[in-house]
Design a protein around this motif. Structure first.
Motif, short mmCIF file in Angstrom:
data_model
loop_
_atom_site.label_atom_id
_atom_site.label_comp_id
_atom_site.label_asym_id
_atom_site.label_seq_id
_atom_site.Cartn_x
_atom_site.Cartn_y
_atom_site.Cartn_z
N ALA A 91 -20.36 -39.53 55.40
CA ALA A 91 -19.43 -39.56 56.57
C ALA A 91 -19.90 -39.22 57.85
CB ALA A 91 -18.82 -38.13 56.64
N TYR A 92 -19.59 -39.75 59.60
CA TYR A 92 -20.76 -39.10 60.01
C TYR A 92 -21.14 -37.87 60.77
CZ TYR A 92 -20.64 -43.63 62.77
OH TYR A 92 -21.38 -45.21 63.29
N GLY A 93 -22.30 -37.37 60.77
CA GLY A 93 -22.82 -35.90 60.98
C GLY A 93 -23.90 -36.01 59.66
N SER A 94 -24.22 -36.61 58.72
CA SER A 94 -24.57 -36.25 57.26
C SER A 94 -26.23 -36.94 57.66
CB SER A 94 -24.36 -37.51 56.32
OG SER A 94 -22.64 -37.25 55.63
N ASP A 95 -27.07 -35.47 57.23
CA ASP A 95 -28.84 -36.18 57.51
C ASP A 95 -29.30 -37.22 56.78
OD1 ASP A 95 -30.94 -36.19 57.90
OD2 ASP A 95 -31.78 -34.37 56.76
N ILE A 96 -28.85 -38.72 57.75
CA ILE A 96 -29.39 -39.91 57.05
C ILE A 96 -30.77 -40.12 55.76
CG2 ILE A 96 -30.24 -42.01 57.58
CD1 ILE A 96 -28.33 -41.54 60.05
N VAL A 97 -31.65 -39.74 56.59
CA VAL A 97 -32.78 -39.17 55.73
C VAL A 97 -32.59 -38.60 54.95
CG1 VAL A 97 -34.94 -38.38 55.03
CG2 VAL A 97 -34.18 -39.26 57.61
N LYS A 102 -30.56 -40.88 52.08
CA LYS A 102 -31.35 -42.36 51.85
C LYS A 102 -32.48 -41.01 50.29
CE LYS A 102 -33.86 -44.87 52.97
NZ LYS A 102 -34.70 -45.88 53.58
N GLU A 103 -32.72 -40.18 50.23
CA GLU A 103 -33.35 -38.92 49.07
C GLU A 103 -32.53 -38.83 48.28
OE1 GLU A 103 -35.26 -35.75 51.27
OE2 GLU A 103 -36.51 -37.00 52.49
N ILE A 104 -31.39 -38.44 48.11
CA ILE A 104 -30.21 -38.44 47.32
C ILE A 104 -29.78 -39.47 46.45
CG2 ILE A 104 -28.18 -37.34 46.49
CD1 ILE A 104 -28.15 -35.53 49.32
N LEU A 105 -29.77 -40.54 47.31
CA LEU A 105 -29.91 -41.68 46.77
C LEU A 105 -30.40 -42.32 45.48
CD1 LEU A 105 -27.52 -43.98 49.11
CD2 LEU A 105 -26.26 -42.36 47.30
N PHE A 106 -31.83 -41.82 46.36
CA PHE A 106 -33.19 -42.92 45.42
C PHE A 106 -32.81 -42.06 44.11
CE2 PHE A 106 -37.34 -42.93 44.35
CZ PHE A 106 -37.75 -44.48 44.65
N GLU A 107 -32.99 -40.32 44.36
CA GLU A 107 -33.30 -39.65 42.94
C GLU A 107 -32.29 -39.62 41.85
OE1 GLU A 107 -32.78 -35.55 44.44
OE2 GLU A 107 -35.06 -35.40 45.91
N ILE A 117 -23.92 -39.76 41.84
CA ILE A 117 -23.42 -40.28 43.67
C ILE A 117 -22.57 -38.99 43.92
CG2 ILE A 117 -22.94 -40.92 45.63
CD1 ILE A 117 -24.06 -43.38 44.77
N ALA A 118 -21.18 -39.15 43.55
CA ALA A 118 -20.15 -38.00 43.53
C ALA A 118 -20.02 -36.77 43.20
CB ALA A 118 -18.75 -38.51 42.85
N ALA A 119 -21.18 -36.15 42.03
CA ALA A 119 -22.06 -34.93 41.92
C ALA A 119 -23.08 -35.02 43.21
CB ALA A 119 -22.51 -35.27 40.10
N ARG A 120 -23.57 -35.61 43.42
CA ARG A 120 -24.82 -34.10 44.05
C ARG A 120 -24.41 -34.61 45.51
NH1 ARG A 120 -29.79 -35.41 43.68
NH2 ARG A 120 -30.22 -34.63 45.34
N PHE A 121 -23.09 -35.94 45.69
CA PHE A 121 -22.93 -35.24 47.05
C PHE A 121 -21.97 -34.15 47.05
CE2 PHE A 121 -23.01 -40.28 49.40
CZ PHE A 121 -24.18 -39.43 49.61
N GLY A 148 -22.84 -30.52 50.27
CA GLY A 148 -22.19 -30.97 50.90
C GLY A 148 -21.94 -32.06 51.94
N ILE A 149 -21.98 -33.37 51.51
CA ILE A 149 -22.05 -34.18 51.80
C ILE A 149 -20.99 -35.50 51.75
CG2 ILE A 149 -23.13 -36.83 52.36
CD1 ILE A 149 -25.73 -35.51 51.51
N ASP A 150 -19.89 -35.66 52.48
CA ASP A 150 -18.74 -36.02 52.78
C ASP A 150 -18.47 -37.65 52.42
OD1 ASP A 150 -17.46 -33.06 52.82
OD2 ASP A 150 -17.33 -33.36 55.69
N ILE A 151 -17.93 -38.07 51.73
CA ILE A 151 -18.06 -39.61 51.53
C ILE A 151 -16.11 -40.20 51.74
CG2 ILE A 151 -17.42 -41.16 50.30
CD1 ILE A 151 -18.83 -39.67 47.61
N PRO A 152 -16.59 -40.37 53.39
CA PRO A 152 -15.32 -40.62 54.58
C PRO A 152 -14.07 -41.52 53.89
CG PRO A 152 -16.87 -41.66 54.82
CD PRO A 152 -17.58 -41.38 54.06
#
Length: 343
Positions: free
Chosen positions: A252-258, A261-266, A321-325, A329-333
């Protein structure tokens, strides 16, 4: 009994005796050839053995008829030198045909046995048959020329018949040569996972006319070889079965982009370490691609060990990804439509 007839009979008997001796010698040579390492002596003995024996008998009969004056006048033409030459041509054709056939049969199948599939074996079988027809056709034409028979109608007829056959069997011929090209060029082999047009599956058979694949949903698809050689084929098994998957993710817009990316790499690293589906010698990559209409768009590039686990790969990544987001607290729009009504 007339002396000429007696001598003629004795000549024929002598020919039979000599043929019998030749037969004994040929059998001895065959047994001796079996003890040697090379197969050339087996081929030569097999090619000349029977024709020579038949030739001895035929020549003895010819001598008996020609030199002892026992044949009626009306059949005197049978004693001309042309008939003797025809016998020589016939024996020579027999020997050459057998020799070439055995060379192709022994060495052709030996080479074909070193390759996978049965296309080359069928090509060898076709060559065996073709060489016999070609050599015997040439031999018969030579005999007709020797007998001073006009062979032009035969050649014209053979040409027309060959042209008619080629036109009627052009698809068959193109498919046959397509199979030969596949065998030689090896764009794929039996067992490889390929994609041709809309068909995706494993190669079962590479035949002389067609190639059959078994799709991932269990259907058997038969594809003409000339279609394969004239179109693009994707081979997922060569040079190795590893394949890179592209997994798109949105935030979602407003998420911390950096941080995203760290979460996705992890997530990718965790999937590689704790599942069996991924190649651990190729690092995953994460990119922020674009600002979408209603979301931030990311992508993960990750390598799987093999081409046949696409669903397992996507499941392993998406579940994490679903669990980490959710934990971060990162929303999937999701697509939304806002309607405003003016009063």
């Amino acid at each position: 009994m007339d002396d000429n007839l007696l001598f003629a009979i004795l000549t024929i008997v002598a020919g039979l005796v000599v043929a019998g001796i030749a037969r004994f010698i040929v059998r001895w040579l065959q047994k001796y050839a079996e003890t040697t390492e090379t197969q050339w002596d087996d081929i030569i003995v097999a090619a000349i053995g029977t024709p020579v024996q038949v030739g001895i008998i035929a020549i003895s009969v010819y001598i008996a008829l020609k030199y002892f004056d026992i044949i009626p006048e009306q059949y005197a033409w049978l004693l001309s030198d042309k008939v003797l030459n025809s016998i020589y041509i016939l024996i020579g054709t027999w020997i050459i045909s057998s020799l070439l056939h055995d060379i192709i049969h022994i060495y052709g199948h030996a080479l074909a046995a070193k390759t996978e599939g049965d296309t080359d074996d069928r090509i060898v079988d076709l060559l065996e048959l073709a060489v016999r027809y070609v050599v015997w056709f040439a031999g018969i034409m030579l005999i007709l020329v020797n007998l001073e028979i006009n062979i032009t109608p035969f050649l014209a007829g053979a040409g027309i018949a060959g042209l008619a056959f080629a036109l009627a069997a052009q698809d068959l011929i193109s498919n046959f040569f397509g199979g030969a090209i596949i065998t030689v060029d090896k764009p794929f082999k039996i067992g490889d996972r390929i994609q041709f047009d809309t068909f995706y599956g494993d190669v079962l058979v590479i035949g002389t006319r067609s190639t059959r694949i078994k799709t991932v949903d269990g259907r058997i698809v038969t594809i003409p070889n000339n279609k394969i050689t004239s179109n693009s084929v994707v081979n997922f098994s060569a040079p190795d079965p590893k394949i890179r998957y592209t997994i798109p993710i949105t935030a979602a817009y407003g998420s911390d982009i950096v941080r995203v990316k760290e979460i996705l790499f992890e997530v990718a690293e965790d999937a590689i370490k704790n599942t069996e589906y991924f190649a651990d010698d190729l690092a995953p990559k994460v990119f922020f691609q674009e600002f979408g209409d209603s979301s931030l768009k990311f992508v993960i590039y990750i390598w799987a060990r093999a081409y046949n686990v696409p669903d397992e790969v996507k499941d392993a990544i998406n579940v994490r990804i679903a669990a980490r987001f959710a934990a971060e607290g990162i929303d999937i729009p999701f697509p939304q439509l806002e309607v405003r009504i003016k009063q």
